[in-house]
Every structure is written in structure tokens, then in C-alpha cells.
Design a protein around this motif. Structure first.
Motif: not given
Length: 131
Positions: A79-90
């Protein structure tokens, strides 16, 4: 790894591959633009938008699988990686807009080089079998 967990992983498939390839393509373009000493351009921002769309789809697939009873091997890290992943492009988008120089393009390049690593880590945390 050819375990049953790897075979049924919702984060290991065509969407993950598309995300990785798209991220690397945007990184290469951003690097070219940065070397030419240009600010971020529309191609980079369009690439970031497409990348975010692919990552959201990947995240939805993972969350649907979890809702259906599947579980990642390391839920906390997953879940940490998932949250990080969707935040990177924005994050790259905002920082590149704040820095309208070649360094904005360098930021896009750096974030797009980190994104495939996070996708692979997401896959690895799903596939780990708990003991």
C-alpha cells in the motif's frame, strides 16, 4: 518467480508493462529536452497525464483484486508503494510547472526513471509469500 501468487498478480501484466514503457519514453524525451536547455513541453505533460491514467488503472485493478479476496504478500509495503506510485506523475507535473527551465524537464526525467522501479517493487511486494 513462477508461483501461484505471481501468476494471479493484478499488478503484473500488460498495464504494468505499458506503465513502465511509457514512463521510460517520457524520461528519454524529458532528458533530450533538458539537454537542449528547454523547459518542460506539452509532450512531457501529455506523457505524464497518460502515465497517471495507466497507474490509476493499475491501482484500481489491485484494489479490485484485494476487494475480491486476494492479498499482497507484504500489505504494508504494497500500500505504501501503491500510494507513492499514483502520486509520482502529479508531483512531477507540479514541480515542473514551478520550475519552467531545463531543470523542470530534468525533474520530469528523474520522476519517470523512478516510476518503473516503484512498479517493479509493487509487483515484488504482491508476490512475496508470507511465512
Amino acid at each position: 518467480m513462477t508461483s501461484a501468487a505471481a501468476a494471479n498478480s493484478p499488478v503484473d501484466g500488460i498495464i504494468a508493462t505499458v506503465s513502465i514503457v511509457l514512463s521510460l519514453l517520457v524520461a528519454v524525451w524529458a532528458l533530450v529536452v533538458a539537454i537542449r536547455q528547454r523547459p518542460p513541453d506539452r509532450v512531457q505533460f501529455a506523457g505524464l497525464a497518460l502515465l497517471e491514467l495507466a497507474l490509476v488503472v493499475l491501482s484500481v485493478l489491485a484494489l479490485v483484486a484485494i476487494g475480491g479476496g486476494d492479498r499482497p504478500g507484504e500489505p504494508g509495503a504494497f500500500f505504501g508503494y501503491l500510494a507513492t506510485l499514483v502520486c509520482l506523475p502529479p508531483l512531477a507535473w507540479v514541480l515542473a510547472r514551478m520550475e519552467p527551465t531545463r531543470w523542470g524537464s530534468a525533474i520530469v526525467c528523474a520522476v519517470c526513471l523512478v516510476t518503473p522501479v516503484v512498479v517493479v517493487r509493487l509487483q515484488q511486494t504482491w508476490e512475496v509469500l508470507g511465512g
